[in-house]
Design a protein around this motif. Structure first.
Motif, PDB file in Angstrom:
ATOM      1  N   ILE A 150      57.467  55.724  -6.022  1.00 51.84           N
ATOM      2  CA  ILE A 150      56.505  56.191  -4.875  1.00 51.84           C
ATOM      3  C   ILE A 150      55.136  55.725  -5.269  1.00 51.84           C
ATOM      4  N   ALA A 151      54.094  54.806  -4.600  1.00 57.47           N
ATOM      5  CA  ALA A 151      52.955  54.482  -4.786  1.00 57.47           C
ATOM      6  C   ALA A 151      52.369  54.292  -3.614  1.00 57.47           C
ATOM      7  N   ASN A 159      59.437  58.874   6.618  1.00 54.35           N
ATOM      8  CA  ASN A 159      59.737  60.276   6.176  1.00 54.35           C
ATOM      9  C   ASN A 159      58.394  60.937   5.880  1.00 54.35           C
ATOM     10  N   PRO A 160      58.032  62.204   6.439  1.00 55.92           N
ATOM     11  CA  PRO A 160      56.913  62.617   6.336  1.00 55.92           C
ATOM     12  C   PRO A 160      56.910  63.277   4.864  1.00 55.92           C
ATOM     13  N   SER A 161      57.996  63.527   4.211  1.00 55.58           N
ATOM     14  CA  SER A 161      57.801  64.242   2.940  1.00 55.58           C
ATOM     15  C   SER A 161      57.482  63.054   2.007  1.00 55.58           C
ATOM     16  N   ILE A 162      57.995  61.897   2.077  1.00 54.79           N
ATOM     17  CA  ILE A 162      57.552  60.759   1.538  1.00 54.79           C
ATOM     18  C   ILE A 162      56.244  60.511   1.427  1.00 54.79           C
ATOM     19  N   ASP A 163      55.640  60.492   2.856  1.00 53.77           N
ATOM     20  CA  ASP A 163      54.196  60.281   3.298  1.00 53.77           C
ATOM     21  C   ASP A 163      53.183  61.146   2.326  1.00 53.77           C
ATOM     22  N   LYS A 164      53.825  62.360   1.999  1.00 53.87           N
ATOM     23  CA  LYS A 164      52.942  63.478   1.268  1.00 53.87           C
ATOM     24  C   LYS A 164      53.079  63.053  -0.164  1.00 53.87           C
ATOM     25  N   LEU A 165      54.139  62.466  -0.717  1.00 54.94           N
ATOM     26  CA  LEU A 165      54.125  62.134  -2.038  1.00 54.94           C
ATOM     27  C   LEU A 165      53.373  60.750  -2.093  1.00 54.94           C
ATOM     28  N   LYS A 166      53.056  60.010  -1.270  1.00 58.70           N
ATOM     29  CA  LYS A 166      52.323  58.842  -1.225  1.00 58.70           C
ATOM     30  C   LYS A 166      50.827  59.529  -1.381  1.00 58.70           C
ATOM     31  N   SER A 223      50.237  60.400  -4.940  1.00 62.60           N
ATOM     32  CA  SER A 223      50.301  59.195  -5.684  1.00 62.60           C
ATOM     33  C   SER A 223      48.712  58.849  -5.546  1.00 62.60           C
ATOM     34  N   GLN A 224      48.185  58.729  -4.416  1.00 65.62           N
ATOM     35  CA  GLN A 224      46.754  58.216  -4.191  1.00 65.62           C
ATOM     36  C   GLN A 224      45.762  59.144  -4.772  1.00 65.62           C
ATOM     37  N   GLU A 225      45.935  60.399  -4.662  1.00 62.04           N
ATOM     38  CA  GLU A 225      44.990  61.545  -5.170  1.00 62.04           C
ATOM     39  C   GLU A 225      44.861  61.516  -6.706  1.00 62.04           C
TER      40      GLU A 225
END
Length: 462
Positions: A270-271, A215-222, A225-227
């Motif tokens: 989400i991490a 999911n692209p939106s979940i990728d954005k939240l990942k 999370s990294q940032e």
């Protein structure tokens, strides 16, 4: 409960609200009727001491069926005064119910029996013993010692649940989270908590729980999370697809002959460096989120479509999945789940050392409802001796320490991010270990009393 009348529902939804106004007081009649039945068979004034036991047994039983609505259980009424209910770490909220009603019974008996010297002495001794027990349990139970600290951010997005959460795309919802949390970069956070149902798709673009990694939106939240170098706990309304007929439940919806899906109101952790973790809401609101006894009452689905925006009963699970990230063991408690202490205990049993309560709180407007919901979390914090980070969509987001004190409470209609260091606690309170033993004991006393009353009548007839 006046505030449930503020729910924005169509005409057929008003029937559900009417049922609530009828059923809630109806359940409260049962412990009174049971007590009056016993009182007729036991003429002694001492029988009044059974009334608190009847009510505690009722609250215990009422919290363990699909029409459970614990909002009005008496022990929660003391949560605005956390310093007075530290004994909940031993008894849980049922202890508050027992305390309130026992004091009331003693006052009542004092009024009607004060002229009786024998009764006056009994009441004085009994009340003194209650007071001593209360003082010992309430002020001698606080846990001390050094505790590990974690830094937590709580996001209150302030989105209208009836309009924005329906009209906004998932991408827009995610972008709002990004905009609100990016200023936290470099704050050395350990956890970010967002509210219930903040991520939700629609019928054409649902969030598929099976394929979250795609999911692209979940990728954005990942990426977020990294940032921020911290995991993000967030509420989600998602769809779980399946072809395993053995997993099919009464709430499952067929897609084809061999494929079906279930809707879930849940939470994600989400991490950027770990698999996504999921927990479903357990204590779903009767009729609004799930039709009770769905296997036999599916016809009610047509009555609730205007209340539940997803237009179907949510799936549920008895699992209590603890989210793990580094040294954190997070209990994801979704809104009404926090009104069921014996269920929250499962997270503690599974190793949780901190609680995250996520709620919507916007359904009934700026009424007492959201304030009550926020205050009830204090009972959970004290009972489990765990710190809480509570995120509401709007209403009252806050932090609560293990003694039930709240910090940085937000206001209704406020868009805000709050940050605080919380204690991480591994120790178990007495209640976390033994749960609602007061309910079990009260029920046992009530059954034994009823048996003796029936036996006495049988012997009298014989």
């Amino acid at each position: 409960m006046y505030w449930i009348g503020h729910l924005s529902v169509a005409s057929n939804g008003q029937l559900i609200l009417l049922m609530a106004f009828l059923l809630i007081p109806l359940w409260m009649c049962f412990p009174v009727l049971v007590f009056l039945g016993i009182k007729k068979q036991i003429p002694s004034t001492s029988v009044w001491l059974l009334f608190p036991i009847c009510w505690v047994a009722y609250e215990y039983l009422h919290s363990h069926w699909e029409l459970a609505f614990t909002w009005l259980h008496l022990g929660f009424g003391l949560t605005p005064f956390p310093s007075l209910i530290q004994f909940y770490q031993t008894t849980g909220p049922l202890g508050g119910t027992l305390f309130i009603l026992t004091i009331n019974v003693f006052v009542f008996l004092g009024i009607i029996k004060w002229s009786d010297t024998k009764w006056r002495r009994r009441l004085t001794i009994g009340f003194s013993l209650i007071l001593v027990a209360y003082l010992i349990s309430n002020f001698g139970s606080n846990q001390s010692g050094p505790k590990e600290k974690v830094k937590v951010a709580v996001v209150q997005a302030n989105i209208d649940p009836y309009v924005d959460l329906t009209d906004k795309s998932v991408e827009e919802q995610v972008q709002l989270i990004v905009d609100l949390t990016e200023p936290l970069n470099g704050k050395n956070l350990n956890l970010i908590v967002c509210s219930e149902g903040l991520l939700r798709g629609d019928s054409e673009h649902p969030i598929i729980l099976n394929t979250l990694d795609k999911n692209p939106s979940i990728d954005k939240l990942k990426e977020l999370s990294q940032e921020l170098d911290a995991p993000i706990l967030i509420g989600v309304i998602g769809v779980l697809m399946s072809k395993n007929q053995g997993l099919k439940s009464p709430s499952s919806i067929d897609v084809s002959d061999d494929t079906f899906y279930d809707l879930y109101n849940g939470a994600l952790l989400i991490a950027h460096n770990a698999p996504i973790q999921f927990q479903a809401k357990n204590k779903l609101v009767p009729f609004m989120e799930r039709v009770p006894f769905l296997s036999h009452t599916g016809f009610f689905e047509s009555l609730r479509l205007s209340i539940n925006q997803m237009r179907s009963s949510y799936g549920r699970t008895d699992k209590a999945n603890v989210f793990s990230h580094e040294n954190l063991r997070i209990a994801p408690i979704i809104c009404r789940d926090a009104n069921f202490p014996d269920y929250v205990r499962k997270f503690i049993e599974n190793g949780s050392n901190i609680l995250a309560v996520i709620a919507n709180d916007g359904w009934a407007g700026s009424t007492a409802g959201y304030q009550q919901n926020a205050a009830y979390s204090k009972a959970i914090a004290i009972s489990m001796r765990r710190s809480i980070a509570r995120s509401a969509n709007t209403g009252e987001s806050l932090f609560i320490d293990a003694e039930g004190n709240s910090y940085q409470n937000t206001n209704w209609g406020e868009q805000k991010v709050i940050v605080r260091e919380l204690d991480v606690n591994q120790r178990l309170s007495f209640y976390a270990v033994y749960g609602d033993y007061l309910g079990v004991l009260s029920l046992a006393v009530l059954i034994l009393t009823a048996f003796l009353v029936i036996l006495k009548r049988v012997m009298k007839i014989a």
